[in-house]
Write a protein that holds these residues in place. Structure first.
Motif, PDB file in Angstrom:
ATOM      1  N   TYR A  28     -97.965 -72.426  56.211  1.00 42.25           N
ATOM      2  CA  TYR A  28     -98.268 -73.254  55.045  1.00 42.25           C
ATOM      3  C   TYR A  28     -97.618 -74.623  55.170  1.00 42.25           C
ATOM      4  O   TYR A  28     -96.703 -74.849  55.943  1.00 42.25           O
ATOM      5  CB  TYR A  28     -97.892 -72.569  53.739  1.00 42.25           C
ATOM      6  N   ALA A  81     -94.201 -78.349  50.778  1.00 43.68           N
ATOM      7  CA  ALA A  81     -94.682 -78.575  49.414  1.00 43.68           C
ATOM      8  C   ALA A  81     -94.864 -80.063  49.123  1.00 43.68           C
ATOM      9  O   ALA A  81     -94.061 -80.901  49.537  1.00 43.68           O
ATOM     10  CB  ALA A  81     -93.725 -77.958  48.409  1.00 43.68           C
ATOM     11  N   ARG A  88     -98.526 -70.836  46.084  1.00 47.00           N
ATOM     12  CA  ARG A  88     -97.510 -71.082  47.113  1.00 47.00           C
ATOM     13  C   ARG A  88     -97.043 -69.775  47.738  1.00 47.00           C
ATOM     14  O   ARG A  88     -96.908 -69.659  48.958  1.00 47.00           O
ATOM     15  CB  ARG A  88     -96.328 -71.827  46.487  1.00 47.00           C
ATOM     16  N   ASN A 126     -93.154 -77.096  43.397  1.00 50.71           N
ATOM     17  CA  ASN A 126     -92.859 -76.227  44.535  1.00 50.71           C
ATOM     18  C   ASN A 126     -91.914 -76.837  45.561  1.00 50.71           C
ATOM     19  O   ASN A 126     -91.519 -76.147  46.508  1.00 50.71           O
ATOM     20  CB  ASN A 126     -94.161 -75.828  45.238  1.00 50.71           C
TER      21      ASN A 126
END
Length: 684
Positions: A274, A277, A164, A282
């Protein structure tokens, strides 16, 4: 551990899961049905994984991709949620409370396989598949199941947290960037490459952006990237030392994001992009989505599982997670040192979500709530040690989506105008307001039209008015659109009540919210969300504590501000969308009070100046100054704005050290000399 014998482990696990999908050898018929159902889901994702890996998904038609996407997410449709294993109430009704909660948790974790299959992330797929088999073998043994999940999140936290953090810092982690930069964005099949839920909203957004001219898209992109650049410039931070920027957005805006990436490249920044999550390890403590994401299939489902980590959260796990975070940042410290911070594009327009209380959802115990506070404080300190607050910045902007209604295109155009209002005009007007506020001993704010707000906000004393100020002149830089003046209040003497008839905080609607403060700290609070239910007022308090206080017993007032963007306010009322706007815009539409840290947290020693050259000296309050003597007590790691609309404001009055009174707003309108033009939008 993560990458050992992956292909072999994958094949072994998927073969076993295929067997379970046909015949779950369990005595409990309902339990067998659950595992067969989930096994078939995993087998389907094995097929998608192979299609993704081979590139054959690229040959699917738009209709085929839509059908596939719908099949992956339709069971979360609110109409079907009553009989969904992801609904803790339903699962507990079948399996009993202890087992039902665990299996509902497992259901949520397994849904992470969807995006993993599209990204062909074999390592995480293997880990989840092995967890599924292990849980299956334990049948209805609750203690064994809890242990299996605990050791799964504990053992894999090192790998998942490291991955992550790498995604945040390393531009070579470019799954999303490649889709954005390499796809034909006029061919809307590209949206399905992300693996997220895609609805008409995302498709219509992408279609609309494709109708805009290159000049319009470029202008919007430059507003965004210039805001980011100015954030560094105005705080005296050197952007040339930075090499990456974390872009966060909602799917459908890829044409704009592509242009933003090009504009950021001109100032030497590469994107890190990104996904929000998808695993419990995360996900944010608050449940907020950080990263890019598609449509949310069911907000009640998300709400029901916000505190799923209560299943395994203990002191040992806290230490494990903190240790993993520290090790990951140390490993990528060179990348962290050149990371500039987030550039965030929010959206608005969806029907506001009013959660229903689910008594069968996991809830944090009092002990766990204290652990969460400890974890949040220490995790934030770790991040700040590697991505230093005094060296990073951010920017944030918002746009509507087609969910807002038939006048979407009109509202989109109006929003673009609001995001680009006259800088110089507002700079001059807000300087007039700040000149008055700089004389204040305190500011008095009172409500009207049923609003019971009555509070005195203590203001730091200005000793050198020629060179110092205590209010920031907030224009279109890090916080777009422009339109507010704000300060860090002196806590001592900041006492009274804040009330608002309706407000959305962290994506949740609060009705008739009341917050009492004494010497700057929250002492009591209530809302009417559940008032007609048994124990409804207490449920409302619990919702506020979890989602605004973030499980702290109290919070200080970290910010007091006066919003001046009357244009936005009038536009919002014209289209009847006030209740759909994000706090980013709403906070400019009246006075607001933020609970939590100041706006300068972890960068208090960086000198900040208004456009007129005056230094803003109110960067600390009585809490943040503790960073010099007791840093563990200096920050709460949260900041939530509560805005009162103009029409509920009776007066905002400066009271100086000689008890002279100067009104800035009276009966919902600006009355201070030099600010009257702010009322023009009300009269148009």
């Amino acid at each position: 551990m993560f990458n050992d014998n992956l292909e072999e482990r994958y094949n072994l696990s998927i073969d076993r899961i295929k067997e379970i999908s046909q015949n779950a050898e369990l005595d409990n018929e309902e339990l067998a049905r659950f595992y067969m159902y989930e096994a078939k889901f995993i087998v389907k994702l094995d097929e998608i994984y192979k299609l993704s890996k081979s590139g054959k998904l690229d040959d699917y038609s738009l209709e085929e991709l839509q059908k596939l996407n719908k099949s992956l997410y339709e069971e979360l449709d609110p109409k079907l949620y009553g009989t969904c294993y992801g609904n803790p109430k339903y699962a507990c009704g079948i399996f009993g409370e202890d087992l039902g909660k665990i299996l509902s948790f497992l259901y949520v974790e397994l849904r992470g396989l969807i995006v993993l299959a599209f990204e062909t992330r074999l390592d995480e797929m293997v880990a989840l598949q092995e967890l599924f088999i292990e849980c299956y073998l334990f049948g209805n043994n609750v203690n064994e199941l809890k242990d299996a999940i605990y050791w799964y999140v504990s053992d894999y936290s090192d790998d998942l947290i490291e991955e992550r953090i790498k995604e945040l810092l390393d531009p070579d982690e470019d799954f999303a960037t490649r889709i954005i930069m390499d796809s034909d964005l006029t061919d809307l099949r590209y949206l399905y490459k992300f693996g997220e839920y895609i609805t008409d909203n995302e498709l219509k957004t992408a279609k609309y952006l494709n109708t805009l001219s290159d000049e319009e898209i470029n202008s919007m992109a430059r507003t965004f990237t210039e805001g980011y650049r100015k954030g560094f410039e105005l705080t005296g931070k050197d952007i040339t030392k930075k090499k990456t920027v974390n872009i966060r957005f909602c799917l459908g805006f890829e044409r704009l994001v592509r242009e933003e990436i090009k504009e950021f490249a001109k100032i030497g920044l590469k994107p890190t992009i990104y996904r929000a999550a998808y695993n419990s390890i995360n996900k944010t403590i608050s449940g907020a989505k950080v990263g890019y994401y598609g449509a949310i299939a069911n907000k009640q489902f998300e709400y029901d599982h916000k505190q799923d980590y209560a299943l395994y959260f203990n002191n040992d796990f806290v230490e494990r997670k903190l240790g993993a975070t520290r090790l990951a940042y140390e490993k990528y410290k060179d990348l962290a040192s050149v990371h500039g911070g987030p550039a965030v594009m929010e959206v608005f327009g969806e029907t506001p979500f009013e959660p229903e209380n689910n008594d069968f959802s996991y809830k944090l115990s009092d002990k766990q709530q204290k652990m969460i506070v400890k974890y949040s404080n220490e995790a934030s300190a770790i991040v700040n040690n590697y991505i230093k607050g005094e060296e990073r910045s951010f920017t944030i902007i918002a746009y509507p989506t087609p969910e807002i209604g038939d006048k979407f295109e009109e509202i989109f155009g109006e929003t673009v105008k609001i995001n680009t209002l006259d800088y110089d005009k507002y700079k001059t007007i807000q300087e007039k307001i700040i000149d008055a506020l700089d004389r204040a001993k305190y500011v008095e704010v009172k409500g009207q039209n049923g609003n019971t707000t009555d509070i005195k906000v203590s203001i730091m004393k200005v000793n050198n008015p020629d060179k110092e100020t205590v209010f920031e002149n907030c224009l279109a830089d890090v916080n777009i659109p422009l339109g507010e003046t704000f300060t860090s209040p002196v806590l001592k003497g900041t006492t009274g009540r804040i009330n608002v008839s309706s407000v959305f905080l962290n994506d949740l609607k609060f009705t008739n919210l009341t917050v009492d403060l004494k010497d700057g700290f929250v002492t009591d609070y209530s809302c009417d969300n559940f008032k007609d239910e048994d124990g409804g007022m207490e449920k409302g308090r619990e919702m506020f504590k979890a989602n605004v206080l973030y499980n702290h017993e109290t919070l200080p007032m970290g910010e007091f501000a006066i919003g001046t963007n009357t244009t936005a306010y009038v536009m919002a009322n014209k289209y009847d969308i006030v209740y759909k706007l994000p706090i980013l815009i709403v906070e400019k539409m009246g006075p607001h009070f933020a609970l939590g840290d100041t706006c300068y947290d972890r960068a208090e020693d960086v000198k900040v100046y208004n456009p007129n050259g005056k230094e803003i000296i109110s960067r600390d309050n009585e809490v943040s100054i503790l960073r010099k003597s007791n840093p563990d007590k200096a920050y709460y790691n949260c900041h939530t704005d509560i805005t009162i609309p103009y029409d509920e404001i009776g007066n905002i009055t400066v009271v100086d050290y000689d008890n002279n009174r100067t009104d800035i707003i009276r009966n919902g309108r600006f009355v201070l000399e030099g600010t009257l033009s702010l009322n023009d939008p009300f009269n148009e």
